[in-house]
Design a protein around this motif. Structure first.
Motif, PDB file in Angstrom:
ATOM      1  N   LEU A  74      -0.833  55.624  61.444  1.00  0.00           N
ATOM      2  CA  LEU A  74      -1.503  56.851  61.013  1.00  0.00           C
ATOM      3  C   LEU A  74      -0.558  58.031  61.210  1.00  0.00           C
ATOM      4  O   LEU A  74       0.139  58.105  62.228  1.00  0.00           O
ATOM      5  CB  LEU A  74      -2.775  57.090  61.832  1.00  0.00           C
ATOM      6  CG  LEU A  74      -3.982  56.256  61.481  1.00  0.00           C
ATOM      7  CD1 LEU A  74      -5.141  56.611  62.419  1.00  0.00           C
ATOM      8  CD2 LEU A  74      -4.402  56.461  60.049  1.00  0.00           C
ATOM      9  N   PRO A  75      -0.529  58.957  60.275  1.00  0.00           N
ATOM     10  CA  PRO A  75       0.321  60.151  60.438  1.00  0.00           C
ATOM     11  C   PRO A  75      -0.322  61.148  61.401  1.00  0.00           C
ATOM     12  O   PRO A  75      -1.539  61.166  61.580  1.00  0.00           O
ATOM     13  CB  PRO A  75       0.383  60.730  59.025  1.00  0.00           C
ATOM     14  CG  PRO A  75      -0.891  60.275  58.395  1.00  0.00           C
ATOM     15  CD  PRO A  75      -1.191  58.930  58.977  1.00  0.00           C
ATOM     16  N   ASN A  76       0.524  61.998  61.996  1.00  0.00           N
ATOM     17  CA  ASN A  76      -0.011  63.081  62.819  1.00  0.00           C
ATOM     18  C   ASN A  76      -0.289  64.292  61.926  1.00  0.00           C
ATOM     19  O   ASN A  76       0.014  64.283  60.730  1.00  0.00           O
ATOM     20  CB  ASN A  76       0.933  63.416  63.984  1.00  0.00           C
ATOM     21  CG  ASN A  76       2.277  63.942  63.521  1.00  0.00           C
ATOM     22  OD1 ASN A  76       2.372  64.763  62.616  1.00  0.00           O
ATOM     23  ND2 ASN A  76       3.349  63.454  64.150  1.00  0.00           N
ATOM     24  N   ILE A  77      -0.850  65.332  62.488  1.00  0.00           N
ATOM     25  CA  ILE A  77      -1.273  66.498  61.695  1.00  0.00           C
ATOM     26  C   ILE A  77      -0.095  67.186  61.001  1.00  0.00           C
ATOM     27  O   ILE A  77      -0.218  67.631  59.857  1.00  0.00           O
ATOM     28  CB  ILE A  77      -2.090  67.501  62.555  1.00  0.00           C
ATOM     29  CG1 ILE A  77      -2.751  68.553  61.677  1.00  0.00           C
ATOM     30  CG2 ILE A  77      -1.228  68.135  63.631  1.00  0.00           C
ATOM     31  CD1 ILE A  77      -3.844  68.030  60.802  1.00  0.00           C
ATOM     32  N   LYS A  78       1.059  67.253  61.655  1.00  0.00           N
ATOM     33  CA  LYS A  78       2.226  67.880  61.020  1.00  0.00           C
ATOM     34  C   LYS A  78       2.693  67.063  59.821  1.00  0.00           C
ATOM     35  O   LYS A  78       3.090  67.615  58.799  1.00  0.00           O
ATOM     36  CB  LYS A  78       3.359  68.051  62.029  1.00  0.00           C
ATOM     37  CG  LYS A  78       3.096  69.113  63.055  1.00  0.00           C
ATOM     38  CD  LYS A  78       4.265  69.273  63.986  1.00  0.00           C
ATOM     39  CE  LYS A  78       3.982  70.332  65.019  1.00  0.00           C
ATOM     40  NZ  LYS A  78       5.097  70.501  65.947  1.00  0.00           N
ATOM     41  N   GLU A  79       2.657  65.755  59.956  1.00  0.00           N
ATOM     42  CA  GLU A  79       3.055  64.896  58.845  1.00  0.00           C
ATOM     43  C   GLU A  79       2.076  65.020  57.689  1.00  0.00           C
ATOM     44  O   GLU A  79       2.486  65.091  56.525  1.00  0.00           O
ATOM     45  CB  GLU A  79       3.165  63.449  59.323  1.00  0.00           C
ATOM     46  CG  GLU A  79       4.308  63.243  60.296  1.00  0.00           C
ATOM     47  CD  GLU A  79       4.257  61.923  61.028  1.00  0.00           C
ATOM     48  OE1 GLU A  79       5.319  61.493  61.516  1.00  0.00           O
ATOM     49  OE2 GLU A  79       3.166  61.319  61.114  1.00  0.00           O
ATOM     50  N   LEU A  80       0.789  65.081  57.981  1.00  0.00           N
ATOM     51  CA  LEU A  80      -0.213  65.272  56.925  1.00  0.00           C
ATOM     52  C   LEU A  80      -0.014  66.604  56.212  1.00  0.00           C
ATOM     53  O   LEU A  80      -0.137  66.692  54.994  1.00  0.00           O
ATOM     54  CB  LEU A  80      -1.620  65.206  57.506  1.00  0.00           C
ATOM     55  CG  LEU A  80      -2.140  63.822  57.841  1.00  0.00           C
ATOM     56  CD1 LEU A  80      -3.471  63.925  58.569  1.00  0.00           C
ATOM     57  CD2 LEU A  80      -2.277  62.980  56.592  1.00  0.00           C
ATOM     58  N   ARG A  81       0.318  67.628  56.971  1.00  0.00           N
ATOM     59  CA  ARG A  81       0.524  68.959  56.392  1.00  0.00           C
ATOM     60  C   ARG A  81       1.675  68.954  55.391  1.00  0.00           C
ATOM     61  O   ARG A  81       1.674  69.718  54.435  1.00  0.00           O
ATOM     62  CB  ARG A  81       0.784  69.966  57.514  1.00  0.00           C
ATOM     63  CG  ARG A  81       0.654  71.397  57.065  1.00  0.00           C
ATOM     64  CD  ARG A  81       0.796  72.394  58.206  1.00  0.00           C
ATOM     65  NE  ARG A  81      -0.281  72.234  59.166  1.00  0.00           N
ATOM     66  CZ  ARG A  81      -0.104  72.161  60.489  1.00  0.00           C
ATOM     67  NH1 ARG A  81       1.098  72.213  61.007  1.00  0.00           N
ATOM     68  NH2 ARG A  81      -1.124  72.028  61.291  1.00  0.00           N
ATOM     69  N   SER A  82       2.638  68.054  55.578  1.00  0.00           N
ATOM     70  CA  SER A  82       3.779  67.996  54.657  1.00  0.00           C
ATOM     71  C   SER A  82       3.373  67.505  53.267  1.00  0.00           C
ATOM     72  O   SER A  82       4.132  67.642  52.315  1.00  0.00           O
ATOM     73  CB  SER A  82       4.890  67.112  55.231  1.00  0.00           C
ATOM     74  OG  SER A  82       4.538  65.745  55.165  1.00  0.00           O
ATOM     75  N   LEU A  83       2.176  66.945  53.135  1.00  0.00           N
ATOM     76  CA  LEU A  83       1.686  66.477  51.835  1.00  0.00           C
ATOM     77  C   LEU A  83       1.060  67.583  50.995  1.00  0.00           C
ATOM     78  O   LEU A  83       0.850  67.418  49.799  1.00  0.00           O
ATOM     79  CB  LEU A  83       0.638  65.378  52.029  1.00  0.00           C
ATOM     80  CG  LEU A  83       1.140  64.049  52.549  1.00  0.00           C
ATOM     81  CD1 LEU A  83      -0.031  63.110  52.795  1.00  0.00           C
ATOM     82  CD2 LEU A  83       2.133  63.433  51.590  1.00  0.00           C
TER      83      LEU A  83
END
Length: 101
Positions: A74-83
């Protein structure tokens, strides 16, 4: 004076973060995955079937075999934000992920 500097610094940080995400380039790997060239992260192209609790989502990723890989997480919140693609709306994500709800 201190408040003005803080607000200027905050604005600069937000602007830089928005700009870095606006120029993300996603490459469709042709195997059910998409790679973000700005972060190097690989994503599942299709939306996962169903809805999940946190524990079930962890299990889904652990059991996923996609794009000749089995080390999904699962991605973390920073990784999700990059989408986030701020030029799109509903959903605000790259068109490389066409089934995103």
């Amino acid at each position: 004076m201190k408040r003005h500097i803080f607000i200027s610094l905050l604005f600069t940080l937000l602007t830089c973060n928005l700009c870095s995400f606006a120029y993300a380039e996603f490459i469709d790997n042709g195997n059910g995955t998409v790679t973000d060239t700005s972060t190097g992260l690989m994503w599942q192209k299709a939306t996962a079937p169903g809805t999940y609790t946190w524990e079930h989502a962890l299990d889904y990723c652990e059991e996923l075999s996609l794009g000749e890989r089995t080390d999904w997480r699962l991605p973390n919140i920073k990784e999700l934000r990059s989408l986030v693609d701020y030029s799109n709306y509903d959903p605000a994500i790259s068109d490389k992920f066409p089934d995103t709800k």
